[in-house]
Design a protein around this motif. Structure first.
Motif, mmCIF file in Angstrom:
data_model
loop_
_atom_site.group_PDB
_atom_site.id
_atom_site.type_symbol
_atom_site.label_atom_id
_atom_site.label_comp_id
_atom_site.label_asym_id
_atom_site.label_seq_id
_atom_site.Cartn_x
_atom_site.Cartn_y
_atom_site.Cartn_z
ATOM 1 N N GLN A 1 1.849 3.538 -3.357
ATOM 2 C CA GLN A 1 0.830 4.563 -4.201
ATOM 3 C C GLN A 1 1.748 5.753 -4.051
ATOM 4 O O GLN A 1 1.805 6.484 -5.267
ATOM 5 N N THR B 1 -4.422 -6.923 -8.338
ATOM 6 C CA THR B 1 -5.715 -5.920 -8.254
ATOM 7 C C THR B 1 -5.309 -4.368 -7.653
ATOM 8 O O THR B 1 -5.691 -3.545 -8.004
ATOM 9 N N LEU B 2 -4.428 -4.695 -6.514
ATOM 10 C CA LEU B 2 -4.098 -3.362 -5.628
ATOM 11 C C LEU B 2 -3.154 -2.756 -6.795
ATOM 12 O O LEU B 2 -3.109 -1.481 -6.663
ATOM 13 N N CYS B 3 -2.290 -3.378 -7.478
ATOM 14 C CA CYS B 3 -1.464 -2.711 -8.421
ATOM 15 C C CYS B 3 -2.084 -1.785 -9.250
ATOM 16 O O CYS B 3 -1.868 -0.723 -9.727
ATOM 17 N N ARG B 4 -3.270 -2.652 -9.754
ATOM 18 C CA ARG B 4 -3.954 -1.775 -11.077
ATOM 19 C C ARG B 4 -4.820 -0.633 -10.311
ATOM 20 O O ARG B 4 -4.780 0.300 -10.973
ATOM 21 N N SER B 5 -5.462 -0.642 -9.059
ATOM 22 C CA SER B 5 -5.688 0.335 -8.717
ATOM 23 C C SER B 5 -4.867 1.545 -8.307
ATOM 24 O O SER B 5 -5.455 2.563 -8.082
ATOM 25 N N LEU B 6 -3.710 1.141 -7.971
ATOM 26 C CA LEU B 6 -2.591 2.068 -8.048
ATOM 27 C C LEU B 6 -2.015 2.749 -9.078
ATOM 28 O O LEU B 6 -1.055 3.578 -9.081
ATOM 29 N N GLY B 7 -2.427 2.228 -10.189
ATOM 30 C CA GLY B 7 -1.799 2.333 -11.526
ATOM 31 C C GLY B 7 -0.458 2.060 -11.838
ATOM 32 O O GLY B 7 0.430 2.555 -12.725
ATOM 33 N N ALA C 1 0.836 -1.276 -0.008
ATOM 34 C CA ALA C 1 0.027 0.042 -0.024
ATOM 35 C C ALA C 1 0.774 1.196 0.025
ATOM 36 O O ALA C 1 0.292 2.147 -0.489
#
Length: 166
Positions: free
Chosen positions: A109, A141-147, A106
């Protein structure tokens, strides 16, 4: 897309980066340079890289800089400084061999990383492990949400990749 690695022949990172940028200028093909933990601790490296990337502005977008996962664990502020200083040059900066030990995902980001290469210890044999599929799916999924682009460091059949990414 991942870039071919330049061989580390013991020269400092700035010198390898300069060689890679000249080759990119010549043939237009992307190159990747591994920045060691010791290298990013060098107080002069960021300035050297900024000058090189400015001199080779067109090629800078095709120079992929890779940091070891331990850089985030032990030199988080230095990684943040490096990413912020080089962001304007369009040079992709990422983590290589990111594994399950990357507990501070996290925190990525705010760093400005462009990509993360997931270690083979996570993605190897993923077809036989529901637990690994769940971990990798969550990380992607987390990587995608962080671009952040997530790259698997192994070849897996398309059906398995599709299983994890959907």
């Amino acid at each position: 897309m991942s870039a071919p690695q330049m061989q580390d022949d013991g020269k400092p990172e700035a010198r390898l980066s300069e060689k890679a940028l000249r080759e990119i200028d010549r043939d237009g093909l992307p190159r990747g340079i591994h920045l060691s933990l010791e290298g990013i601790s060098d107080s002069h490296l960021i300035g050297q890289l900024q000058r090189l990337l400015s001199t080779h502005a067109e090629a800078s977008r095709a120079l992929w800089l890779e940091l070891p996962q331990v850089a985030v664990e032990h030199r988080l502020e230095r990684v943040r400084d490096l990413c912020q200083a080089l962001r304007a040059h369009g040079c992709p900066i990422g983590l290589e061999h990111a594994g399950a030990g990357l507990a501070r995902l996290a925190d990525l980001q705010d760093l400005g990383l462009g990509y993360i290469k997931l270690d083979v210890s996570l993605v190897g044999g993923i077809d036989g492990s529901q637990e690994r599929q769940t971990i990798v799916r969550g990380m992607v999924t987390l990587c995608r949400s962080l671009g952040i682009l997530a790259i698997a460091c192994t070849l897996v059949p398309f059906t398995l990749t599709n299983m994890v990414l959907t």
